[in-house]
Design a protein around this motif. Structure first.
Motif, PDB file in Angstrom:
ATOM      1  N   GLU A  90       9.829  -7.784  -0.625  1.00  0.00           N
ATOM      2  CA  GLU A  90       8.487  -7.201  -0.694  1.00  0.00           C
ATOM      3  C   GLU A  90       7.801  -7.232   0.677  1.00  0.00           C
ATOM      4  O   GLU A  90       7.122  -6.284   1.052  1.00  0.00           O
ATOM      5  CB  GLU A  90       7.641  -7.927  -1.745  1.00  0.00           C
ATOM      6  CG  GLU A  90       8.194  -7.827  -3.154  1.00  0.00           C
ATOM      7  CD  GLU A  90       8.554  -6.425  -3.569  1.00  0.00           C
ATOM      8  OE1 GLU A  90       7.699  -5.519  -3.457  1.00  0.00           O
ATOM      9  OE2 GLU A  90       9.700  -6.225  -4.011  1.00  0.00           O
ATOM     10  N   PHE A  94       6.429  -3.910   2.982  1.00  0.00           N
ATOM     11  CA  PHE A  94       5.101  -3.649   3.546  1.00  0.00           C
ATOM     12  C   PHE A  94       5.217  -2.839   4.838  1.00  0.00           C
ATOM     13  O   PHE A  94       4.338  -2.039   5.151  1.00  0.00           O
ATOM     14  CB  PHE A  94       4.336  -4.952   3.790  1.00  0.00           C
ATOM     15  CG  PHE A  94       3.670  -5.494   2.557  1.00  0.00           C
ATOM     16  CD1 PHE A  94       2.764  -4.729   1.840  1.00  0.00           C
ATOM     17  CD2 PHE A  94       3.947  -6.774   2.110  1.00  0.00           C
ATOM     18  CE1 PHE A  94       2.149  -5.216   0.701  1.00  0.00           C
ATOM     19  CE2 PHE A  94       3.339  -7.278   0.979  1.00  0.00           C
ATOM     20  CZ  PHE A  94       2.437  -6.494   0.274  1.00  0.00           C
ATOM     21  N   GLY A 114       2.515   1.329  -1.814  1.00  0.00           N
ATOM     22  CA  GLY A 114       1.757   0.143  -1.443  1.00  0.00           C
ATOM     23  C   GLY A 114       1.241  -0.621  -2.644  1.00  0.00           C
ATOM     24  O   GLY A 114       1.291  -1.859  -2.683  1.00  0.00           O
ATOM     25  N   LEU A 118       2.443  -4.331  -3.469  1.00  0.00           N
ATOM     26  CA  LEU A 118       1.413  -5.360  -3.527  1.00  0.00           C
ATOM     27  C   LEU A 118       1.400  -6.051  -4.890  1.00  0.00           C
ATOM     28  O   LEU A 118       1.323  -7.288  -4.966  1.00  0.00           O
ATOM     29  CB  LEU A 118       0.036  -4.759  -3.215  1.00  0.00           C
ATOM     30  CG  LEU A 118      -1.130  -5.748  -3.207  1.00  0.00           C
ATOM     31  CD1 LEU A 118      -0.939  -6.787  -2.099  1.00  0.00           C
ATOM     32  CD2 LEU A 118      -2.447  -5.011  -3.040  1.00  0.00           C
ATOM     33  N   LEU A 122       2.196  -9.992  -5.422  1.00  0.00           N
ATOM     34  CA  LEU A 122       1.234 -10.902  -6.030  1.00  0.00           C
ATOM     35  C   LEU A 122       1.797 -11.579  -7.275  1.00  0.00           C
ATOM     36  O   LEU A 122       1.505 -12.753  -7.530  1.00  0.00           O
ATOM     37  CB  LEU A 122      -0.067 -10.157  -6.354  1.00  0.00           C
ATOM     38  CG  LEU A 122      -0.883  -9.715  -5.141  1.00  0.00           C
ATOM     39  CD1 LEU A 122      -2.094  -8.898  -5.566  1.00  0.00           C
ATOM     40  CD2 LEU A 122      -1.305 -10.912  -4.305  1.00  0.00           C
TER      41      LEU A 122
END
Length: 162
Positions: A90, A94, A114, A118, A122
């Protein structure tokens, strides 16, 4: 009572957020496999000297796709060792998001990718995910000591054995 244990494997199942993150990582692997097929088809269509390099690039994408999909499948199955590689994947993605948003000027794709990256990131770094990966699945599990509680079979501080 104890923590829920899967009957087939005898281990504690992964939390839902880890399984969802695993499914998203596996989906990223499938997308990479689709990109590999598109690259291979384009290389064969171009032919000539670009054929070799195009097929090599497609092969690299296919290799990476298999690794990413394998990590995602491991997370869905509840393999503890798959969390760290998924976090690294991950973090690397980015950079892809930045490339889509900035130099490529593909705003819609950048935002969509994105948000997926994200959300997956998370889910992977949540407290529940961290506790699961460290083996602390549930606060009341067997063998876990509460603060101030001695380990079974240990002696009081300051006491001597005879």
């Amino acid at each position: 009572m104890g923590e829920p244990v899967e009957e087939t494997t005898g281990r504690v199942p992964a939390p839902h957020n880890v399984r969802i993150a695993g499914a998203l990582v596996a989906l990223q692997g499938v997308v990479a496999a689709v990109v590999a097929v598109v690259l291979a088809v384009r290389a064969v269509g171009d032919g000539g000297p670009r054929l070799y390099y195009g097929l090599a690039e497609a092969g690299m994408f296919l290799l990476l796709a298999a690794a990413v999909a394998g990590v995602g499948y491991g997370l869905v199955r509840g393999v503890h060792g798959c969390r760290s590689p998924a976090i690294v994947i991950e973090l690397l993605l980015f950079g892809v998001v930045y490339s889509l948003l900035g130099p490529s000027h593909q705003l819609v794709w950048g935002i969509v990718v994105g948000l997926v990256v994200l959300a997956t990131f998370l889910l992977l770094i949540s407290e529940q995910s961290r506790q699961w990966s460290m083996g602390d699945e549930y606060p009341g599990r067997r063998g876990r000591r509460e603060p101030g509680q001695r380990e079974p079979g240990s002696r009081e501080p300051g006491s001597r054995e005879h």
